[in-house]
Design a protein around this motif. Structure first.
Motif, short mmCIF file in Angstrom:
data_model
loop_
_atom_site.label_atom_id
_atom_site.label_comp_id
_atom_site.label_asym_id
_atom_site.label_seq_id
_atom_site.Cartn_x
_atom_site.Cartn_y
_atom_site.Cartn_z
N ALA A 188 59.71 -56.45 -60.06
CA ALA A 188 60.19 -57.58 -60.85
C ALA A 188 60.73 -58.68 -59.92
O ALA A 188 61.11 -58.41 -58.79
N PRO A 189 60.76 -59.94 -60.41
CA PRO A 189 60.31 -60.38 -61.72
C PRO A 189 58.81 -60.70 -61.73
O PRO A 189 58.21 -60.89 -60.67
N GLY A 245 69.91 -56.69 -61.40
CA GLY A 245 69.48 -57.85 -60.61
C GLY A 245 69.59 -57.74 -59.10
O GLY A 245 69.41 -58.75 -58.42
N GLU A 286 61.70 -61.22 -69.74
CA GLU A 286 61.98 -60.71 -68.39
C GLU A 286 63.30 -59.97 -68.36
O GLU A 286 63.40 -58.88 -67.76
N ARG A 287 64.29 -60.53 -69.00
CA ARG A 287 65.60 -59.86 -69.06
C ARG A 287 65.49 -58.51 -69.74
O ARG A 287 65.99 -57.49 -69.25
N LEU A 299 65.02 -54.63 -57.97
CA LEU A 299 63.93 -55.48 -58.45
C LEU A 299 62.65 -55.27 -57.65
O LEU A 299 61.56 -55.23 -58.21
N GLU A 325 66.37 -50.57 -66.31
CA GLU A 325 67.71 -50.10 -65.93
C GLU A 325 68.16 -48.93 -66.80
O GLU A 325 68.75 -47.96 -66.31
N GLN A 328 63.74 -55.89 -67.66
CA GLN A 328 64.61 -55.36 -66.61
C GLN A 328 65.68 -54.44 -67.19
O GLN A 328 66.03 -53.43 -66.56
N TYR A 368 59.54 -50.67 -66.67
CA TYR A 368 59.40 -52.13 -66.58
C TYR A 368 57.99 -52.56 -66.98
O TYR A 368 57.82 -53.50 -67.76
N ALA A 395 66.84 -63.39 -60.35
CA ALA A 395 68.09 -62.86 -60.92
C ALA A 395 69.12 -63.95 -61.18
O ALA A 395 69.85 -63.89 -62.18
N PRO A 405 71.00 -57.55 -66.82
CA PRO A 405 70.39 -56.56 -65.94
C PRO A 405 71.02 -56.58 -64.57
O PRO A 405 71.63 -57.57 -64.17
#
Length: 312
Positions: free
Chosen positions: A171-172, A161, A219-220, A166, A227, A223, A72, A184, A159
């Motif tokens: 994150a985020p 979420g 951000e997506r 997270l 993942e 993540q 990340y 999320a 993601p």
């Protein structure tokens, strides 16, 4: 092969991490200065498949969350392919096993090119590209791990979420136009139905209603990078323990391809016996190719420029 402790291996990593992103060529003096052997230091060979298979590196069990957290953070430095590859390589390098020195010697910034589906071309997503790249040099069930990761990426809403994941990856970190964290519920989820970057991002953009240049996309993708790194390590750990099986929901073979491969499969036909185009792919066909009975008139907007509706 020399043994190195965790402190020594980390020292090597720090030296390489400080190099400029994209610099793929390194002098022999760099290796020599770090005390690693130059000849055969990275056991991947240079004489083709047979040599590569005889010089694979040892995989040791890793903590998926530790790798995901690295991935990340690394996304912000070099993109999705770099994030996955750098995280797994560096975690392997600090484990203090016989091949730690070899992992520490790998210049992970050679993977920066993969961002945006290879320098923005929207082809294979850098995340799965990186997963395959690291698996390719490990002494594991390579095909099974790559199949499992690709199918996961293709069929899983991402993601993930969930709060636990997270929190553990930190994150985020990015915010919307009002200055609020992109949580999320704002990022949303989408299923790629493909391992191609442009398909994955397009489906996410449609689901989330965010434009592709918004911080929400970064951000997506950060993540998703975490993942994919997490799942790659999970699959590698299972392979290491002889426990890797494919979830029936993520079958290794795309069932939707059945009606396609009956005609479009790899053959040895020559012109006199040629029937239809041969296809060699495990990807889902109908994500991009409609069945013949659904192919109709050209879409009404086909004469417009793509950028009319899909601007940058």
């Amino acid at each position: 092969m020399m043994n190195v402790n965790r402190r020594e291996a980390m020292g090597k990593i720090v030296g390489f991490a400080g190099m400029a992103a994209g610099a793929a060529v390194m002098s022999q003096s760099v290796f020599a200065a770090d005390g690693c052997p130059i000849d055969g230091a990275i056991g991947v060979g240079s004489d083709g498949g047979a040599d590569l298979g005889a010089n694979l590196l040892t995989y040791v069990e890793l903590d998926p969350f530790a790798v995901a957290k690295r991935a990340y953070a690394a996304y912000g430095r070099g993109g999705c392919m770099y994030g996955v590859f750098d995280a797994i390589v560096k975690e392997l390098a600090i484990q203090g096993h016989d091949d730690a020195c070899n992992f520490a010697a790998i210049p992970t910034n050679i993977t920066v090119y993969g961002g945006g589906g290879v320098k923005g071309w929207g082809s294979i997503c850098g995340c799965v590209n990186a997963a395959a790249m690291i698996v390719n040099i490990l002494d594991v069930e390579q095909t099974a791990v790559i199949d499992a990761m690709n199918r996961y990426y293709e069929k899983t809403p991402m993601p993930r979420g969930d709060d636990n994941f997270l929190t553990k990856i930190g994150a985020p970190t990015r915010r919307d136009d009002a200055g609020a964290l992109l949580t999320a519920d704002k990022i949303s989820q989408s299923t790629a139905h493909s391992i191609l970057c442009h398909t994955s991002v397009t489906n996410w953009s449609a689901a989330s209603q965010f434009g592709g240049h918004h911080d929400a996309k970064a951000e997506r993708c950060a993540q998703v990078t975490a993942e994919v790194a997490f799942k790659t390590v999970e699959f590698l750990n299972l392979s290491l323990n002889g426990e890797l099986t494919i979830d029936p929901e993520l079958e290794r073979y795309a069932k939707n391809n059945d009606e396609c491969v009956s005609c479009h499969t790899g053959t040895t036909r020559e012109p006199g016996a040629y029937i239809g185009s041969d296809v060699n792919s495990k990807m889902e066909c109908q994500t991009c190719h409609a069945p013949h009975d659904e192919i109709g008139a050209i879409p009404h907007h086909a004469e417009e420029s793509c950028s009319t509706c899909h601007p940058k």
